[in-house]
Scaffold this motif. Structure first.
Motif, PDB file in Angstrom:
ATOM      1  N   GLU A  92       0.830  -1.209   0.000  1.00  0.00           N
ATOM      2  CA  GLU A  92       0.000   0.000   0.000  1.00  0.00           C
ATOM      3  C   GLU A  92       0.865   1.259   0.000  1.00  0.00           C
ATOM      4  OE1 GLU A  92      -3.698   2.094   2.401  1.00  0.00           O
ATOM      5  OE2 GLU A  92      -2.792   0.295   3.225  1.00  0.00           O
ATOM      6  N   SER A  93       1.905   1.277   0.825  1.00  0.00           N
ATOM      7  CA  SER A  93       2.816   2.426   0.842  1.00  0.00           C
ATOM      8  C   SER A  93       3.515   2.590  -0.495  1.00  0.00           C
ATOM      9  CB  SER A  93       3.865   2.252   1.943  1.00  0.00           C
ATOM     10  OG  SER A  93       3.264   2.316   3.205  1.00  0.00           O
ATOM     11  N   PHE A  94       3.874   1.467  -1.110  1.00  0.00           N
ATOM     12  CA  PHE A  94       4.547   1.528  -2.409  1.00  0.00           C
ATOM     13  C   PHE A  94       3.673   2.222  -3.439  1.00  0.00           C
ATOM     14  CE2 PHE A  94       5.329  -0.448  -6.596  1.00  0.00           C
ATOM     15  CZ  PHE A  94       6.639  -0.030  -6.794  1.00  0.00           C
ATOM     16  N   TRP A  95       2.408   1.809  -3.536  1.00  0.00           N
ATOM     17  CA  TRP A  95       1.521   2.360  -4.570  1.00  0.00           C
ATOM     18  C   TRP A  95       1.027   3.766  -4.234  1.00  0.00           C
ATOM     19  CZ3 TRP A  95       2.125   0.380  -8.987  1.00  0.00           C
ATOM     20  CH2 TRP A  95       2.343  -0.990  -9.165  1.00  0.00           C
ATOM     21  N   LEU A  96       0.799   4.054  -2.958  1.00  0.00           N
ATOM     22  CA  LEU A  96       0.206   5.345  -2.587  1.00  0.00           C
ATOM     23  C   LEU A  96       1.233   6.442  -2.303  1.00  0.00           C
ATOM     24  CD1 LEU A  96      -2.730   4.146  -0.307  1.00  0.00           C
ATOM     25  CD2 LEU A  96      -2.796   4.796  -2.714  1.00  0.00           C
ATOM     26  N   VAL A  97       2.454   6.061  -1.923  1.00  0.00           N
ATOM     27  CA  VAL A  97       3.455   7.067  -1.576  1.00  0.00           C
ATOM     28  C   VAL A  97       4.650   7.014  -2.528  1.00  0.00           C
ATOM     29  CG1 VAL A  97       5.011   7.915   0.219  1.00  0.00           C
ATOM     30  CG2 VAL A  97       2.758   7.049   0.849  1.00  0.00           C
ATOM     31  N   GLU A  98       5.273   5.855  -2.642  1.00  0.00           N
ATOM     32  CA  GLU A  98       6.511   5.760  -3.420  1.00  0.00           C
ATOM     33  C   GLU A  98       6.317   6.032  -4.910  1.00  0.00           C
ATOM     34  OE1 GLU A  98       9.526   5.434  -2.160  1.00  0.00           O
ATOM     35  OE2 GLU A  98       8.792   5.227  -0.114  1.00  0.00           O
ATOM     36  N   MET A  99       5.337   5.390  -5.523  1.00  0.00           N
ATOM     37  CA  MET A  99       5.160   5.557  -6.973  1.00  0.00           C
ATOM     38  C   MET A  99       4.765   6.984  -7.354  1.00  0.00           C
ATOM     39  SD  MET A  99       6.265   2.928  -8.421  1.00  0.00           S
ATOM     40  CE  MET A  99       5.735   3.208 -10.093  1.00  0.00           C
ATOM     41  N   PRO A 100       3.797   7.617  -6.662  1.00  0.00           N
ATOM     42  CA  PRO A 100       3.504   9.023  -7.014  1.00  0.00           C
ATOM     43  C   PRO A 100       4.721   9.937  -6.782  1.00  0.00           C
ATOM     44  CG  PRO A 100       1.722   8.114  -5.710  1.00  0.00           C
ATOM     45  CD  PRO A 100       2.831   7.101  -5.691  1.00  0.00           C
ATOM     46  N   PHE A 101       5.492   9.641  -5.747  1.00  0.00           N
ATOM     47  CA  PHE A 101       6.651  10.471  -5.456  1.00  0.00           C
ATOM     48  C   PHE A 101       7.716  10.316  -6.537  1.00  0.00           C
ATOM     49  CE2 PHE A 101      10.203  12.017  -2.755  1.00  0.00           C
ATOM     50  CZ  PHE A 101       9.641  13.238  -2.451  1.00  0.00           C
ATOM     51  N   ALA A 102       7.804   9.135  -7.154  1.00  0.00           N
ATOM     52  CA  ALA A 102       8.767   8.914  -8.242  1.00  0.00           C
ATOM     53  C   ALA A 102       8.487   9.865  -9.409  1.00  0.00           C
ATOM     54  CB  ALA A 102       8.723   7.464  -8.691  1.00  0.00           C
ATOM     55  N   VAL A 103       7.206  10.118  -9.672  1.00  0.00           N
ATOM     56  CA  VAL A 103       6.839  11.044 -10.748  1.00  0.00           C
ATOM     57  C   VAL A 103       7.317  12.461 -10.404  1.00  0.00           C
ATOM     58  CG1 VAL A 103       4.899  12.090 -11.977  1.00  0.00           C
ATOM     59  CG2 VAL A 103       4.874   9.643 -11.455  1.00  0.00           C
ATOM     60  N   VAL A 104       7.092  12.862  -9.156  1.00  0.00           N
ATOM     61  CA  VAL A 104       7.532  14.186  -8.711  1.00  0.00           C
ATOM     62  C   VAL A 104       9.054  14.307  -8.836  1.00  0.00           C
ATOM     63  CG1 VAL A 104       7.690  15.737  -6.716  1.00  0.00           C
ATOM     64  CG2 VAL A 104       5.570  14.504  -7.158  1.00  0.00           C
ATOM     65  N   LEU A 105       9.769  13.273  -8.400  1.00  0.00           N
ATOM     66  CA  LEU A 105      11.231  13.314  -8.479  1.00  0.00           C
ATOM     67  C   LEU A 105      11.718  13.388  -9.923  1.00  0.00           C
ATOM     68  CD1 LEU A 105      12.178  10.738  -5.702  1.00  0.00           C
ATOM     69  CD2 LEU A 105      12.392  13.230  -5.613  1.00  0.00           C
ATOM     70  N   ALA A 106      11.038  12.683 -10.814  1.00  0.00           N
ATOM     71  CA  ALA A 106      11.431  12.738 -12.230  1.00  0.00           C
ATOM     72  C   ALA A 106      11.269  14.152 -12.780  1.00  0.00           C
ATOM     73  CB  ALA A 106      10.604  11.740 -13.035  1.00  0.00           C
ATOM     74  N   TRP A 107      10.172  14.816 -12.442  1.00  0.00           N
ATOM     75  CA  TRP A 107       9.971  16.194 -12.911  1.00  0.00           C
ATOM     76  C   TRP A 107      10.992  17.125 -12.284  1.00  0.00           C
ATOM     77  CZ3 TRP A 107       7.839  17.987 -16.987  1.00  0.00           C
ATOM     78  CH2 TRP A 107       6.804  17.277 -17.604  1.00  0.00           C
ATOM     79  N   MET A 108      11.300  16.904 -11.002  1.00  0.00           N
ATOM     80  CA  MET A 108      12.293  17.744 -10.343  1.00  0.00           C
ATOM     81  C   MET A 108      13.654  17.590 -11.017  1.00  0.00           C
ATOM     82  SD  MET A 108      11.066  17.170  -6.425  1.00  0.00           S
ATOM     83  CE  MET A 108      12.627  17.603  -5.769  1.00  0.00           C
ATOM     84  N   GLU A 109      14.023  16.358 -11.341  1.00  0.00           N
ATOM     85  CA  GLU A 109      15.281  16.124 -12.029  1.00  0.00           C
ATOM     86  C   GLU A 109      15.276  16.815 -13.392  1.00  0.00           C
ATOM     87  OE1 GLU A 109      17.896  12.440 -13.852  1.00  0.00           O
ATOM     88  OE2 GLU A 109      16.473  12.035 -12.246  1.00  0.00           O
ATOM     89  N   HIS A 110      14.139  16.732 -14.085  1.00  0.00           N
ATOM     90  CA  HIS A 110      14.007  17.373 -15.398  1.00  0.00           C
ATOM     91  C   HIS A 110      14.257  18.879 -15.307  1.00  0.00           C
ATOM     92  CE1 HIS A 110      12.477  18.210 -19.410  1.00  0.00           C
ATOM     93  NE2 HIS A 110      11.667  19.099 -18.881  1.00  0.00           N
ATOM     94  N   PHE A 111      13.766  19.513 -14.232  1.00  0.00           N
ATOM     95  CA  PHE A 111      13.918  20.960 -14.073  1.00  0.00           C
ATOM     96  C   PHE A 111      15.189  21.344 -13.325  1.00  0.00           C
ATOM     97  CE2 PHE A 111       9.324  20.958 -14.915  1.00  0.00           C
ATOM     98  CZ  PHE A 111       9.298  21.912 -15.899  1.00  0.00           C
ATOM     99  N   GLY A 112      15.976  20.347 -12.903  1.00  0.00           N
ATOM    100  CA  GLY A 112      17.248  20.635 -12.249  1.00  0.00           C
ATOM    101  C   GLY A 112      17.130  21.026 -10.800  1.00  0.00           C
TER     102      GLY A 112
END
Length: 181
Positions: A40-60
């Motif tokens: 549950e933590s994986f799907w509700l916290v980790e996976m959505p956060f991975a998207v945020v981190l990817a965008w953050m990396e994209h914007f530096g």
């Protein structure tokens, strides 16, 4: 408009092969997380956060793994800098979270012509009710204000996601949840 460039066939095949290699890894990961009762933590916290981190990396934007509040404050600092830069360029305060105020700044204050066939409605008081969705902004001629508005919107979205994840995750933890992490 905002159409993606075509991907060469050989690159597409390579991307598909790389994605296929991840299937057994994710399967093993899901089994181990299920055994630890962490799915549950994986799907509700980790996976959505991975998207945020990817965008953050994209914007530096840097990220402190032990302190998401630092990352959030870094985003808020960047948002404030964008807000100030737009104020300097336009000559007045512009509420970047307001589609109408952004439209007024672009089309009235800066005199940027709206794309062909773009119509704006009038309010009862006679003023134009501008709208400035991202699709419309991307059709405008190159302009620093437009670039700043688009970046502000992306970063605002990332900040809201981090805030939601922090609320959903409860108290911040300094240690991992399981001994194997």
């Amino acid at each position: 408009g905002g159409e993606a460039l075509p991907v060469p066939r050989n690159r597409l095949v390579a991307m598909a092969a790389e994605a296929f290699l991840a299937v057994p890894v994710i399967s093993c990961l899901l089994q181990r997380l299920g055994g630890e009762r962490l799915l549950e933590s994986f799907w509700l916290v980790e996976m959505p956060f991975a998207v945020v981190l990817a965008w953050m990396e994209h914007f530096g934007i840097g990220c402190q793994t032990r302190d998401p509040l630092f990352t959030h404050s870094h985003i808020l600092y960047r948002l404030a800098a964008l807000q100030e830069r737009v104020r300097e360029l336009v000559g007045r305060h512009v509420r970047l979270s307001s589609s109408e105020d952004v439209g007024r700044a672009l089309f009235e204050d800066l005199g940027i012509p709206p794309p062909a066939r773009t119509k704006f409605k009038r309010k009862n008081n006679g003023r134009v009710a501008y709208r400035s969705p991202s699709e419309l902004l991307k059709q405008l001629p190159a302009n620093l204000v437009v670039d700043h508005v688009l970046e502000h919107r992306s970063l605002s979205h990332a900040a809201r996601r981090i805030e939601a994840l922090l609320r959903a995750g409860g108290a911040l933890r300094s240690e991992p949840r399981c001994a194997g992490c």
